[in-house]
Design a protein around this motif. Structure first.
Motif, PDB file in Angstrom:
ATOM      1  N   PRO A 109       0.499  -0.968   0.186  1.00 24.52           N
ATOM      2  CA  PRO A 109      -0.035  -0.216  -0.082  1.00 24.52           C
ATOM      3  C   PRO A 109       0.634   1.024   0.087  1.00 24.52           C
ATOM      4  O   PRO A 109       1.558   1.287   1.268  1.00 24.52           O
ATOM      5  CB  PRO A 109      -0.412   0.090   1.078  1.00 24.52           C
ATOM      6  N   LEU A 110       0.769   1.440  -0.870  1.00 24.38           N
ATOM      7  CA  LEU A 110       1.309   2.995  -1.312  1.00 24.38           C
ATOM      8  C   LEU A 110       0.803   4.285  -0.776  1.00 24.38           C
ATOM      9  O   LEU A 110       1.283   4.838  -0.007  1.00 24.38           O
ATOM     10  CB  LEU A 110       1.909   3.874  -2.939  1.00 24.38           C
ATOM     11  N   GLN A 111      -0.673   5.039  -0.874  1.00 18.69           N
ATOM     12  CA  GLN A 111      -0.938   5.649  -0.341  1.00 18.69           C
ATOM     13  C   GLN A 111      -0.812   7.241  -1.529  1.00 18.69           C
ATOM     14  O   GLN A 111      -2.310   7.450  -2.295  1.00 18.69           O
ATOM     15  CB  GLN A 111      -1.478   5.765   1.342  1.00 18.69           C
ATOM     16  N   SER A 112      -0.243   7.497  -1.449  1.00 19.40           N
ATOM     17  CA  SER A 112       0.016   8.457  -2.147  1.00 19.40           C
ATOM     18  C   SER A 112       1.960   7.767  -2.404  1.00 19.40           C
ATOM     19  O   SER A 112       2.445   8.118  -1.391  1.00 19.40           O
ATOM     20  CB  SER A 112      -0.020   9.281  -1.224  1.00 19.40           C
ATOM     21  N   GLY A 113       1.805   9.054  -3.854  1.00 16.93           N
ATOM     22  CA  GLY A 113       3.142   9.381  -3.882  1.00 16.93           C
ATOM     23  C   GLY A 113       3.446  10.603  -3.933  1.00 16.93           C
ATOM     24  O   GLY A 113       5.064  11.451  -4.643  1.00 16.93           O
ATOM     25  N   CYS A 114       3.123  11.324  -3.150  1.00 17.60           N
ATOM     26  CA  CYS A 114       3.898  12.342  -2.854  1.00 17.60           C
ATOM     27  C   CYS A 114       3.972  12.427  -1.357  1.00 17.60           C
ATOM     28  O   CYS A 114       3.796  12.333  -0.810  1.00 17.60           O
ATOM     29  CB  CYS A 114       2.985  13.431  -2.950  1.00 17.60           C
ATOM     30  N   THR A 117       1.658  -4.393  -6.807  1.00 16.42           N
ATOM     31  CA  THR A 117       0.487  -3.565  -6.899  1.00 16.42           C
ATOM     32  C   THR A 117      -0.294  -2.544  -5.570  1.00 16.42           C
ATOM     33  O   THR A 117       1.076  -3.180  -4.321  1.00 16.42           O
ATOM     34  CB  THR A 117      -0.651  -4.708  -7.265  1.00 16.42           C
ATOM     35  N   SER A 118      -0.387  -2.344  -5.920  1.00 18.03           N
ATOM     36  CA  SER A 118      -0.511  -1.123  -4.688  1.00 18.03           C
ATOM     37  C   SER A 118      -1.834  -0.594  -4.046  1.00 18.03           C
ATOM     38  O   SER A 118      -2.853  -0.818  -5.128  1.00 18.03           O
ATOM     39  CB  SER A 118       0.329   0.239  -4.857  1.00 18.03           C
ATOM     40  N   ASP A 119      -2.132   0.374  -3.091  1.00 17.99           N
ATOM     41  CA  ASP A 119      -3.139   1.214  -3.469  1.00 17.99           C
ATOM     42  C   ASP A 119      -3.016   2.918  -3.345  1.00 17.99           C
ATOM     43  O   ASP A 119      -1.486   2.930  -2.819  1.00 17.99           O
ATOM     44  CB  ASP A 119      -3.518   1.095  -1.671  1.00 17.99           C
ATOM     45  N   LEU A 120      -3.500   3.060  -3.798  1.00 20.91           N
ATOM     46  CA  LEU A 120      -4.077   5.295  -3.527  1.00 20.91           C
ATOM     47  C   LEU A 120      -5.089   5.776  -3.234  1.00 20.91           C
ATOM     48  O   LEU A 120      -6.184   5.371  -4.184  1.00 20.91           O
ATOM     49  CB  LEU A 120      -2.816   5.270  -4.970  1.00 20.91           C
ATOM     50  N   ILE A 121      -4.803   6.352  -2.714  1.00 21.41           N
ATOM     51  CA  ILE A 121      -5.577   7.857  -2.340  1.00 21.41           C
ATOM     52  C   ILE A 121      -5.702   8.912  -2.547  1.00 21.41           C
ATOM     53  O   ILE A 121      -4.458   9.688  -2.733  1.00 21.41           O
ATOM     54  CB  ILE A 121      -5.672   7.978  -0.703  1.00 21.41           C
ATOM     55  N   VAL A 122      -6.251   9.361  -3.552  1.00 17.70           N
ATOM     56  CA  VAL A 122      -6.163  10.789  -4.191  1.00 17.70           C
ATOM     57  C   VAL A 122      -7.009  11.823  -3.458  1.00 17.70           C
ATOM     58  O   VAL A 122      -8.299  11.320  -2.613  1.00 17.70           O
ATOM     59  CB  VAL A 122      -6.699  10.437  -5.950  1.00 17.70           C
ATOM     60  N   GLY A 123      -6.729  13.022  -3.614  1.00 14.34           N
ATOM     61  CA  GLY A 123      -7.714  14.402  -2.917  1.00 14.34           C
ATOM     62  C   GLY A 123      -7.430  14.320  -1.765  1.00 14.34           C
ATOM     63  O   GLY A 123      -8.828  14.936  -0.497  1.00 14.34           O
ATOM     64  N   PHE A 124      -6.360  13.694  -1.003  1.00 15.66           N
ATOM     65  CA  PHE A 124      -6.254  13.737   1.105  1.00 15.66           C
ATOM     66  C   PHE A 124      -6.018  15.501   1.135  1.00 15.66           C
ATOM     67  O   PHE A 124      -5.761  16.014   0.887  1.00 15.66           O
ATOM     68  CB  PHE A 124      -5.021  12.925   1.268  1.00 15.66           C
ATOM     69  N   PRO A 125      -6.720  15.955   2.488  1.00 10.34           N
ATOM     70  CA  PRO A 125      -6.845  17.105   2.578  1.00 10.34           C
ATOM     71  C   PRO A 125      -5.946  17.155   2.924  1.00 10.34           C
ATOM     72  O   PRO A 125      -4.363  16.925   2.638  1.00 10.34           O
ATOM     73  CB  PRO A 125      -7.153  17.337   4.033  1.00 10.34           C
ATOM     74  N   GLY A 126      -5.328  18.938   1.856  1.00 11.19           N
ATOM     75  CA  GLY A 126      -4.306  19.702   1.678  1.00 11.19           C
ATOM     76  C   GLY A 126      -3.614  18.894   0.646  1.00 11.19           C
ATOM     77  O   GLY A 126      -2.414  19.457   0.019  1.00 11.19           O
ATOM     78  N   GLU A 127      -3.846  18.072  -0.543  1.00 13.29           N
ATOM     79  CA  GLU A 127      -3.346  18.289  -1.399  1.00 13.29           C
ATOM     80  C   GLU A 127      -3.855  18.611  -2.324  1.00 13.29           C
ATOM     81  O   GLU A 127      -4.364  19.074  -3.199  1.00 13.29           O
ATOM     82  CB  GLU A 127      -3.595  16.118  -2.254  1.00 13.29           C
ATOM     83  N   ILE A 183      -7.944   2.334  -6.651  1.00  7.03           N
ATOM     84  CA  ILE A 183      -7.420   4.112  -5.948  1.00  7.03           C
ATOM     85  C   ILE A 183      -8.857   4.387  -5.794  1.00  7.03           C
ATOM     86  O   ILE A 183      -9.588   3.999  -6.217  1.00  7.03           O
ATOM     87  CB  ILE A 183      -6.721   4.491  -8.108  1.00  7.03           C
ATOM     88  N   PHE A 184      -8.417   5.594  -4.674  1.00  7.95           N
ATOM     89  CA  PHE A 184      -9.921   5.655  -3.902  1.00  7.95           C
ATOM     90  C   PHE A 184      -9.456   7.439  -3.366  1.00  7.95           C
ATOM     91  O   PHE A 184      -8.731   7.945  -3.210  1.00  7.95           O
ATOM     92  CB  PHE A 184      -9.454   4.848  -2.670  1.00  7.95           C
ATOM     93  N   PRO A 185     -10.372   7.697  -3.891  1.00 12.03           N
ATOM     94  CA  PRO A 185     -10.761   9.313  -4.059  1.00 12.03           C
ATOM     95  C   PRO A 185     -10.578   9.344  -2.247  1.00 12.03           C
ATOM     96  O   PRO A 185     -11.788   8.247  -1.430  1.00 12.03           O
ATOM     97  CB  PRO A 185     -11.698  10.095  -4.604  1.00 12.03           C
ATOM     98  N   TYR A 186     -10.649  10.493  -1.820  1.00 16.52           N
ATOM     99  CA  TYR A 186     -10.414  10.375  -0.228  1.00 16.52           C
ATOM    100  C   TYR A 186     -11.750  10.259   0.224  1.00 16.52           C
ATOM    101  O   TYR A 186     -12.453  11.269  -0.501  1.00 16.52           O
ATOM    102  CB  TYR A 186      -9.398  11.316   0.366  1.00 16.52           C
ATOM    103  N   SER A 187     -11.735  10.010   1.345  1.00 16.86           N
ATOM    104  CA  SER A 187     -13.577  10.483   1.960  1.00 16.86           C
ATOM    105  C   SER A 187     -13.369  10.961   3.438  1.00 16.86           C
ATOM    106  O   SER A 187     -12.514  10.205   3.936  1.00 16.86           O
ATOM    107  CB  SER A 187     -14.607   9.229   1.620  1.00 16.86           C
TER     108      SER A 187
END
Length: 188
Positions: A6-11, A44-54, A76-80
């Protein structure tokens, strides 16, 4: 030969806001070592887009890093917002439509990476564990997985469920590969 990390973000800035104890350099190093040790490894991995402050720049860094990692598959999961979590009260909540657009852009990169990963196996002979058969035009088309988690479909005789067969991979399908089941006695 499948590793899910699980990566979660590439930033790195986003990973820090998420409270992750790793950065992209450490992640990339781990993937590099694993791929060197296990040829044909599907990462394989998991990633969240739109985490607060992104910010747009943070998302661009994440997109570029995902492209560089060349994942076999990416979820890929949009942050909720989850009430009661630290992230729910963070400033810089990303608007819903921006998260939707970022998820779409990330899925395009992920689809290209997945296709490129699968493409490199066309022409190879692999072992497939058959899971299920779907009747098509009076024939059984089997669906199964390789040891590196590639989905393969091939026409074959009844009764292959939960068995392994040697398969010659002949082409890409929408989310996997097509193949031809080889005669186990003659090898071809």
């Amino acid at each position: 030969r499948h590793l899910h990390l699980p990566l979660q973000s590439g930033c790195d800035a986003t990973l820090q806001r998420m409270g992750r104890r790793y950065d992209t350099t450490a992640f990339a190093g781990l993937v590099r070592v694993a791929r060197a040790a296990i040829p044909g490894l599907a990462v394989t991995s998991d990633l969240i887009v739109g985490f607060p402050g992104e910010t747009e720049a943070d998302f661009a860094r994440s997109l570029a890093f995902v492209e560089e990692m060349a994942f076999a598959r990416l979820h890929i999961f949009p942050y909720s917002v989850r009430e009661g979590t630290a992230a729910a009260g963070m400033p810089g909540q990303v608007p819903h439509q921006v998260k939707v657009e970022r998820a779409r852009a990330m899925r395009q990169v992920a689809a290209a990476s997945s296709r490129a990963f699968r493409q490199q196996f066309i022409g190879e002979r692999v072992s497939v564990l058959w899971e299920s058969c779907q009747e098509r035009d009076g024939r059984c088309v089997w669906s199964g997985l390789t040891d590196n988690y590639l989905r393969v479909q091939a026409p074959g005789p009844p009764g292959l469920a939960n068995t392994f067969s040697p398969v010659h991979l002949t082409g890409l399908s929408e989310r996997g590969l097509r193949g031809r089941i080889e005669d186990q006695k003659s090898g071809g």
